[in-house]
Design an enzyme around this catalytic site. Structure first.
Site, PDB file in Angstrom:
ATOM      1  CG  HIS A 132      -1.811  -0.956   1.219  1.00  0.00           C
ATOM      2  ND1 HIS A 132      -2.040  -1.767   2.784  1.00  0.00           N
ATOM      3  CD2 HIS A 132      -2.767  -1.389   0.580  1.00  0.00           C
ATOM      4  CE1 HIS A 132      -2.976  -2.603   2.269  1.00  0.00           C
ATOM      5  NE2 HIS A 132      -3.588  -2.620   1.086  1.00  0.00           N
ATOM      6  CE  LYS A 157     -12.760  -7.534   3.303  1.00  0.00           C
ATOM      7  NZ  LYS A 157     -12.011  -6.774   2.291  1.00  0.00           N
ATOM      8  NE  ARG A 182      -2.628  -7.426  -5.029  1.00  0.00           N
ATOM      9  CZ  ARG A 182      -3.561  -7.615  -3.969  1.00  0.00           C
ATOM     10  NH1 ARG A 182      -3.171  -7.809  -3.175  1.00  0.00           N
ATOM     11  NH2 ARG A 182      -4.976  -7.896  -4.405  1.00  0.00           N
ATOM     12  CB  SER A 185      -4.414  -6.655   4.378  1.00  0.00           C
ATOM     13  OG  SER A 185      -3.902  -5.341   3.847  1.00  0.00           O
TER      14      SER A 185
HETATM   15  O1  PNS Z   1      -8.386  -3.005   0.202  1.00  0.00           O
HETATM   16  P1  PNS Z   1      -9.813  -3.587  -0.564  1.00  0.00           P
HETATM   17  O2  PNS Z   1     -10.560  -4.163   0.444  1.00  0.00           O
HETATM   18  O3  PNS Z   1      -9.613  -4.348  -2.008  1.00  0.00           O
HETATM   19  O4  PNS Z   1     -10.630  -2.284  -1.363  1.00  0.00           O
HETATM   20  C1  PNS Z   1     -11.881  -2.372  -1.964  1.00  0.00           C
HETATM   21  C2  PNS Z   1     -12.608  -1.004  -1.818  1.00  0.00           C
HETATM   22  C3  PNS Z   1     -12.799  -0.522  -0.173  1.00  0.00           C
HETATM   23  C4  PNS Z   1     -11.643   0.070  -2.436  1.00  0.00           C
HETATM   24  C5  PNS Z   1     -14.110  -1.218  -2.635  1.00  0.00           C
HETATM   25  O5  PNS Z   1     -14.669  -2.350  -1.813  1.00  0.00           O
HETATM   26  C6  PNS Z   1     -14.781   0.166  -2.416  1.00  0.00           C
HETATM   27  O6  PNS Z   1     -14.620   0.824  -3.071  1.00  0.00           O
HETATM   28  N1  PNS Z   1     -15.979  -0.036  -1.394  1.00  0.00           N
HETATM   29  C7  PNS Z   1     -16.574   1.167  -1.031  1.00  0.00           C
HETATM   30  C8  PNS Z   1     -18.174   1.065  -1.367  1.00  0.00           C
HETATM   31  C9  PNS Z   1     -18.208   1.176  -2.891  1.00  0.00           C
HETATM   32  O7  PNS Z   1     -18.135   2.181  -3.439  1.00  0.00           O
HETATM   33  N2  PNS Z   1     -18.797   0.103  -3.661  1.00  0.00           N
HETATM   34  C10 PNS Z   1     -18.932   0.029  -4.902  1.00  0.00           C
HETATM   35  C11 PNS Z   1     -17.634  -0.210  -5.934  1.00  0.00           C
HETATM   36  S1  PNS Z   1     -17.808  -0.282  -7.521  1.00  0.00           S
END
Ligand code: PNS
Length: 169
Positions: free
Chosen positions: A27, A51, A100, A137
């Site tokens: 990150h 989660k 990645r 993570s």
């Molecule tokens: O670190 P992660 O868990 O891979 O991050 C994923 C994250 C938090 C960036 C994604 O799930 C997100 O943007 N969540 C916020 C809710 C949202 O906007 N959902 C629609 C995504 S198109």
């Protein structure tokens, strides 16, 4: 004064969103590189109540703040809701994500297209440094839970909190 000379220069803003449970060196690689491209980088812990994290949202924010203290243009906070709404509220036109491997791409592309369709916001992908292309993570937590060495994958204070939380001191 009127005309373009009177206008404040617009700060170029981007958001690096994620769960950050906890923040890793992968990150940090992306945040550091985004902080060289934008005037302000918002590192935002997106709250997902479905989660259950190892660390609370406040703990994650604290670890991210410590890890990014050397960057003067990084702002750390959390948000409960859609990422596009966070961006709208703060006038942020760009999402920065690390890629990645090709396996990340399908899901990231779907999210980028959905976010663009919802609000016109752009997603920019930065290829992760090869050093961290396997890093997540979840894997850090799994390896650390079994007593494996993750000291090269997270900042030292994250390692300390991780071993305390997992009881692997
Ligand atoms: O670190 P992660 O868990 O891979 O991050 C994923 C994250 C938090 C960036 C994604 O799930 C997100 O943007 N969540 C916020 C809710 C949202 O906007 N959902 C629609 C995504 S198109």
């Amino acid at each position: 004064m009127t005309g373009p000379e009177s206008e404040e220069p617009q700060l170029r803003r981007a958001v690096c969103p994620g769960s950050f449970d906890p923040i890793t060196n992968g990150h940090l690689d992306i945040i550091a590189r985004a902080s060289r491209l934008y005037d302000v980088v918002h590192v935002t812990v997106m709250i997902n109540q479905a989660k259950k994290g190892l660390f609370s949202v406040d703990e994650r924010i604290d670890l991210i703040r410590r890890a990014t203290a050397e960057y003067g243009n990084v702002q750390v906070e959390s948000f409960h809701g859609l990422l596009v709404d966070f961006c709208k509220q703060r006038d942020i036109p760009a999402i920065v994500k690390g890629l990645r491997a090709v396996s990340d791409f399908d899901y990231e592309l779907q999210m980028a297209q959905m976010n663009n369709g919802l609000s016109g916001i752009e997603t920019l992908f930065i290829p992760t440094s090869p050093t961290y292309s396997f890093l997540s993570s979840s894997l850090v937590k799994e390896v650390a839970a079994w007593g494996g060495d993750v000291s090269h994958l997270v900042p030292p204070f994250v390692l300390e909190e991780l071993t305390k939380r997992l009881g692997t001191e």
